[in-house]
Design an enzyme around this catalytic site. Structure first.
Site, short mmCIF file in Angstrom:
data_model
loop_
_atom_site.label_atom_id
_atom_site.label_comp_id
_atom_site.label_asym_id
_atom_site.label_seq_id
_atom_site.Cartn_x
_atom_site.Cartn_y
_atom_site.Cartn_z
N SER A 74 0.84 -1.20 0.00
CA SER A 74 0.00 0.00 0.00
C SER A 74 0.87 1.25 0.00
CB SER A 74 -0.89 0.01 1.24
OG SER A 74 -1.48 1.29 1.38
N HIS A 76 -1.27 -1.18 -4.20
CA HIS A 76 -2.54 -0.82 -3.56
C HIS A 76 -2.58 0.70 -3.35
CE1 HIS A 76 -6.04 -1.77 -0.98
NE2 HIS A 76 -5.60 -0.81 -0.18
N ASP A 111 -4.73 3.79 -1.94
CA ASP A 111 -5.84 4.16 -1.05
C ASP A 111 -6.35 5.55 -1.38
OD1 ASP A 111 -6.10 1.89 0.79
OD2 ASP A 111 -4.03 2.37 1.32
N MET A 166 -8.95 8.36 -0.44
CA MET A 166 -9.78 8.76 0.71
C MET A 166 -10.30 10.18 0.47
SD MET A 166 -7.47 7.44 3.87
CE MET A 166 -6.66 5.85 3.87
N HIS A 210 -8.30 1.23 -3.94
CA HIS A 210 -9.24 1.02 -2.83
C HIS A 210 -9.91 2.36 -2.54
CE1 HIS A 210 -9.63 0.04 1.78
NE2 HIS A 210 -10.81 0.13 1.18
N MET A 236 -12.06 4.64 -0.61
CA MET A 236 -12.74 4.91 0.67
C MET A 236 -13.42 6.26 0.52
SD MET A 236 -9.71 3.42 3.05
CE MET A 236 -8.59 3.50 1.66
N MET A 264 -11.83 -5.73 5.51
CA MET A 264 -10.95 -4.80 6.23
C MET A 264 -10.60 -5.39 7.61
SD MET A 264 -10.30 -2.19 4.30
CE MET A 264 -9.35 -1.33 5.56
N PHE A 307 -6.46 4.98 8.01
CA PHE A 307 -5.06 5.27 8.32
C PHE A 307 -4.22 4.00 8.21
CE2 PHE A 307 -7.78 8.19 10.57
CZ PHE A 307 -7.25 9.42 10.19
N GLY A 347 -0.78 1.80 9.47
CA GLY A 347 -0.07 1.58 10.73
C GLY A 347 -0.93 1.23 11.93
N ASP A 394 -6.82 -6.24 4.38
CA ASP A 394 -6.15 -4.94 4.37
C ASP A 394 -6.23 -4.32 5.76
OD1 ASP A 394 -5.18 -2.41 3.76
OD2 ASP A 394 -6.91 -1.81 2.55
N SER A 454 2.69 -0.41 6.06
CA SER A 454 3.87 -0.18 6.91
C SER A 454 4.80 -1.38 6.95
CB SER A 454 3.42 0.23 8.32
OG SER A 454 2.36 -0.57 8.76
C1 DX5 Z 1 -6.28 1.75 5.65
C2 DX5 Z 1 -5.87 1.45 4.24
C3 DX5 Z 1 -4.77 0.46 4.15
C4 DX5 Z 1 -3.48 0.91 4.77
C5 DX5 Z 1 -2.84 -0.30 5.34
O1 DX5 Z 1 -7.50 2.40 5.65
O2 DX5 Z 1 -6.96 0.94 3.50
O3 DX5 Z 1 -4.55 0.06 2.80
O4 DX5 Z 1 -2.57 1.49 3.88
O5 DX5 Z 1 -1.70 0.06 6.04
P1 DX5 Z 1 -1.02 -0.94 7.07
O6 DX5 Z 1 -0.61 -2.15 6.31
O7 DX5 Z 1 0.12 -0.15 7.62
O8 DX5 Z 1 -2.07 -1.27 8.12
ZN ZN Z 2 -6.52 0.01 1.53
#
Ligand code: DX5
Ligand code: ZN
Length: 228
Positions: free
Chosen positions: A8, A31, A33, A35, A64, A66, A135, A141, A143, A173, A196
């Site tokens: 990601s 990936h 994200d 948002m 993805h 969101m 999910m 977020f 991490g 994810d 991360s």
């Molecule tokens: C969170 C995202 C994830 C995020 C995962 O809302 O959809 O894709 O980047 O990050 P890690 O692997 O650090 O949890």
């Molecule tokens: Zn994601």
């Protein structure tokens, strides 16, 4: 096909996205994200960045979304060059129509479920999808800590995929790392997003290889057949 690892870029350096994409060569998908600050309390990037990244990256993009109103916005991500587009079940007004539209434009159609959204109401929709995303954190977020309480949902989703003999990919994810990927794989996931755990290391490509090995060995031992 076997296990797929999708780094990601939320955990990458946004000022060097093309280089960060190259740093994970060997990954199956990148990936991305998206948002909108409404569906989740965070804001990242949109169609213009996806369009540029699709040209700069040899690894296909797994977007993805969101965002609110995916019915209105998701098709543009396929047009921008994303190979796979995931919308959220909680935000889609007409998920069947939207999945068909994504597929008609040549993309892989995928639907995501937040932690509190059950899989069961969507059983009859699964043939309309190429991937289902469970999910394993509340979206918004990178991490965050992996939610073990999602493992039964992953297991139940894998059972539904087997029951209907579907080619559906099952993605997880959120909080996926060397210490959690085996639990996900054992429960039935075959596509793993890691932010991360990949970009937070000195050697992202090595992290991808290592996660892949862990998941592959776990699935072989677990005995459920990878659907792809
Ligand atoms: C969170 C995202 C994830 C995020 C995962 O809302 O959809 O894709 O980047 O990050 P890690 O692997 O650090 O949890
Ligand atoms: Zn994601």
């Amino acid at each position: 096909m076997a296990v797929q690892i999708n780094p990601s870029i939320l955990s990458a350096d946004f000022s060097r996205l093309a280089e960060e994409a190259k740093a994970v060569e060997g990954a199956d998908w990148l990936h991305v994200d998206v948002m909108d600050n409404h569906f989740v309390p965070n804001l990242t990037l949109g169609v213009p960045v996806v369009e540029s990244l699709a040209k700069a990256s040899e690894t296909p993009l797994d977007c993805h979304l969101m965002i609110e109103e995916p019915d209105r916005w998701a098709p543009a991500y396929v047009e921008a060059g994303a190979g796979s587009v995931t919308f959220h079940a909680e935000a889609a007004a007409a998920p069947v129509r939207l999945a068909r539209e994504i597929r008609a434009k040549g993309g892989r159609a995928s639907m995501a479920l937040k932690p509190a959204t059950p899989i069961e109401p969507y059983e009859d929709l699964l043939p309309e999808l190429d991937m289902l995303l469970v999910m394993t954190v509340e979206p918004g977020f990178g991490g965050q800590a992996f939610l073990d309480i999602m493992l039964p949902k992953i297991r139940r989703t894998r059972e539904l995929i087997s029951k209907h003999g579907l080619e559906l990919w099952l993605q997880v994810d959120g909080g996926v790392s060397a210490s959690t990927i085996e639990r996900c794989a054992e429960a039935g996931a075959d596509v793993f997003v890691a932010g991360s755990a990949v970009y937070g290391t000195d050697d992202p490509a090595a992290a991808v290889r290592s996660l892949r090995n862990q998941a592959t060995e776990t699935i072989a031992a677990a005995g459920w057949a990878c659907g792809h």
